[in-house]
Design a protein around this motif. Structure first.
Motif, PDB file in Angstrom:
ATOM      1  N   UNK A  37       0.834 -41.810  16.111  1.00 40.22           N
ATOM      2  CA  UNK A  37       1.087 -41.953  14.845  1.00 40.22           C
ATOM      3  C   UNK A  37       0.268 -43.350  14.644  1.00 40.22           C
ATOM      4  N   UNK A  38      -0.865 -43.293  13.530  1.00 40.09           N
ATOM      5  CA  UNK A  38      -1.540 -44.207  13.070  1.00 40.09           C
ATOM      6  C   UNK A  38      -0.705 -44.756  11.700  1.00 40.09           C
ATOM      7  N   UNK A  39      -0.132 -45.743  11.833  1.00 37.91           N
ATOM      8  CA  UNK A  39       0.740 -46.457  11.149  1.00 37.91           C
ATOM      9  C   UNK A  39       0.191 -47.968  10.251  1.00 37.91           C
ATOM     10  N   UNK A  40      -0.889 -47.144   9.157  1.00 34.50           N
ATOM     11  CA  UNK A  40      -1.668 -47.997   8.499  1.00 34.50           C
ATOM     12  C   UNK A  40      -1.165 -48.624   7.326  1.00 34.50           C
ATOM     13  N   UNK A  41      -1.580 -49.745   6.541  1.00 37.39           N
ATOM     14  CA  UNK A  41      -1.129 -50.235   5.392  1.00 37.39           C
ATOM     15  C   UNK A  41      -1.940 -51.219   4.858  1.00 37.39           C
ATOM     16  N   UNK A  42      -1.582 -51.578   3.502  1.00 40.04           N
ATOM     17  CA  UNK A  42      -2.091 -52.800   2.990  1.00 40.04           C
ATOM     18  C   UNK A  42      -1.154 -53.770   3.526  1.00 40.04           C
ATOM     19  N   UNK A  43      -1.447 -54.926   3.771  1.00 41.61           N
ATOM     20  CA  UNK A  43      -0.843 -55.972   4.327  1.00 41.61           C
ATOM     21  C   UNK A  43       0.404 -56.433   3.351  1.00 41.61           C
ATOM     22  N   UNK A  44       1.555 -56.824   3.725  1.00 42.47           N
ATOM     23  CA  UNK A  44       2.596 -57.271   3.328  1.00 42.47           C
ATOM     24  C   UNK A  44       3.032 -56.014   2.241  1.00 42.47           C
ATOM     25  N   UNK A  45       3.249 -54.932   2.682  1.00 43.23           N
ATOM     26  CA  UNK A  45       3.804 -53.697   2.016  1.00 43.23           C
ATOM     27  C   UNK A  45       4.607 -53.016   3.174  1.00 43.23           C
ATOM     28  N   UNK A  46       5.568 -53.973   3.661  1.00 43.47           N
ATOM     29  CA  UNK A  46       6.860 -53.355   4.728  1.00 43.47           C
ATOM     30  C   UNK A  46       6.205 -52.761   5.785  1.00 43.47           C
ATOM     31  N   UNK A  47       4.776 -53.121   6.231  1.00 38.41           N
ATOM     32  CA  UNK A  47       4.153 -52.310   7.277  1.00 38.41           C
ATOM     33  C   UNK A  47       4.807 -52.502   8.645  1.00 38.41           C
ATOM     34  N   UNK A  48       5.633 -53.734   8.897  1.00 34.16           N
ATOM     35  CA  UNK A  48       6.161 -53.977  10.276  1.00 34.16           C
ATOM     36  C   UNK A  48       7.619 -53.094  10.117  1.00 34.16           C
ATOM     37  N   UNK A  49       8.107 -52.865   9.158  1.00 42.12           N
ATOM     38  CA  UNK A  49       9.583 -52.190   9.020  1.00 42.12           C
ATOM     39  C   UNK A  49       9.043 -50.774   9.231  1.00 42.12           C
ATOM     40  N   UNK A  50       7.985 -50.397   8.559  1.00 44.78           N
ATOM     41  CA  UNK A  50       7.669 -49.090   8.827  1.00 44.78           C
ATOM     42  C   UNK A  50       7.214 -48.751  10.343  1.00 44.78           C
ATOM     43  N   UNK A  51       6.593 -49.637  10.888  1.00 41.25           N
ATOM     44  CA  UNK A  51       6.272 -49.335  12.142  1.00 41.25           C
ATOM     45  C   UNK A  51       7.318 -49.251  12.969  1.00 41.25           C
ATOM     46  N   UNK A  52       8.210 -50.186  12.854  1.00 41.60           N
ATOM     47  CA  UNK A  52       9.488 -50.227  13.696  1.00 41.60           C
ATOM     48  C   UNK A  52      10.308 -48.939  13.466  1.00 41.60           C
ATOM     49  N   UNK A  53      10.399 -48.376  12.385  1.00 38.07           N
ATOM     50  CA  UNK A  53      11.115 -47.307  11.875  1.00 38.07           C
ATOM     51  C   UNK A  53      10.564 -46.038  12.915  1.00 38.07           C
ATOM     52  N   UNK A  54       9.108 -45.959  12.910  1.00 48.03           N
ATOM     53  CA  UNK A  54       8.427 -45.174  13.259  1.00 48.03           C
ATOM     54  C   UNK A  54       8.574 -45.139  15.057  1.00 48.03           C
ATOM     55  N   UNK A  55       8.663 -46.276  15.603  1.00 43.81           N
ATOM     56  CA  UNK A  55       8.663 -46.239  17.045  1.00 43.81           C
ATOM     57  C   UNK A  55      10.254 -45.757  17.266  1.00 43.81           C
TER      58      UNK A  55
END
Length: 235
Positions: free
Chosen positions: A3-21
């Motif tokens: 899973x490539x979890x890309x984002x604009x910074x400060x767009x809940x990227x860490x939350x999304x990444x943790x969700x995906x893990x």
């Protein structure tokens, strides 16, 4: 799957990444080991980009250990596209109203300058005027992912309104076939822990309406006019 979890910074990227893990871990318990091994190789799961050398390493990790999630702020580079086209990876991209990104980044920059975040993230983002060109450069990756396609877009404002729905949609996008109860388990886990997350600011939408003065808001609306329209945000 990668899973490539890309984002604009400060767009809940860490939350999304943790969700995906957690989604991958619930679908296959071996993924916890795979992610732990990958964390040792990367910066806690984060890569600035995917190039030839780490492209091969990523395939090695996938083959030896199992499915992994890679957090990045990268555009769809040649090797990211190759992973997706070969059917080895799926991608998501998180984005947010650029005006709120500026406010969140300034908050993060303040934490960095106080020594709370030793990654030096956003350290040069002090004023709205100085932050505008930085955030403009960040938004360019939204256009590149939109042009490439083959990506699941996550709009921050919609995510904050209905996290359970996005969790379910991501589970389906990754073809994980998780039960409703498992999705709710992930949601509740992160709702309980969000206030202790080092990377969590306020989790609010449309901050710019109350936290920007008239001149700063006018400047942002002028500078981001085309971007806001393209991303379907109001001015």
């Amino acid at each position: 799957m990668i899973v490539i979890s890309s984002s604009i910074p400060k767009s809940a990227s860490t939350l999304v990444y943790n969700y995906q893990k957690d989604l991958l871990a619930l679908a296959n318990q071996n993924n916890a080991l795979a992610q732990e091994e990958f964390k040792k190789y990367s910066n806690y799961g984060f890569l600035r980009g995917i190039y030839f050398q780490n492209f091969l390493t990523i395939i090695f990790f996938k083959t030896k250990y199992g499915n992994i999630v890679i957090k990045t702020h990268s555009k769809p580079s040649f090797f990211i596209k190759l992973l997706i086209i070969l059917g080895l990876a799926k991608a998501t991209f998180s984005y947010r109203d650029p005006r709120d990104i500026i406010l969140s980044a300034i908050d993060h920059g303040e934490r960095t300058r106080k020594g709370i975040d030793h990654s030096n993230a956003c350290k040069n983002m002090v004023t709205i005027k100085d932050s505008i060109p930085i955030v403009k450069s960040w938004t360019s990756n939204w256009y590149k992912w939109k042009e490439f396609g083959n990506v699941f877009f996550i709009r921050y404002e919609d995510l904050m309104e209905n996290k359970l729905s996005y969790l379910q949609e991501m589970s389906e996008y990754f073809n994980l076939k998780l039960k409703k109860e498992q999705i709710e388990e992930i949601y509740l886990k992160h709702e309980k822990s969000k206030n202790t997350s080092w990377n969590f600011n306020k989790g609010k939408t449309e901050r710019y309406k109350t936290e920007m003065n008239g001149s700063d808001l006018f400047l942002c609306n002028q500078e981001f006019k085309d971007i806001l329209e393209d991303m379907n945000y109001s001015i």
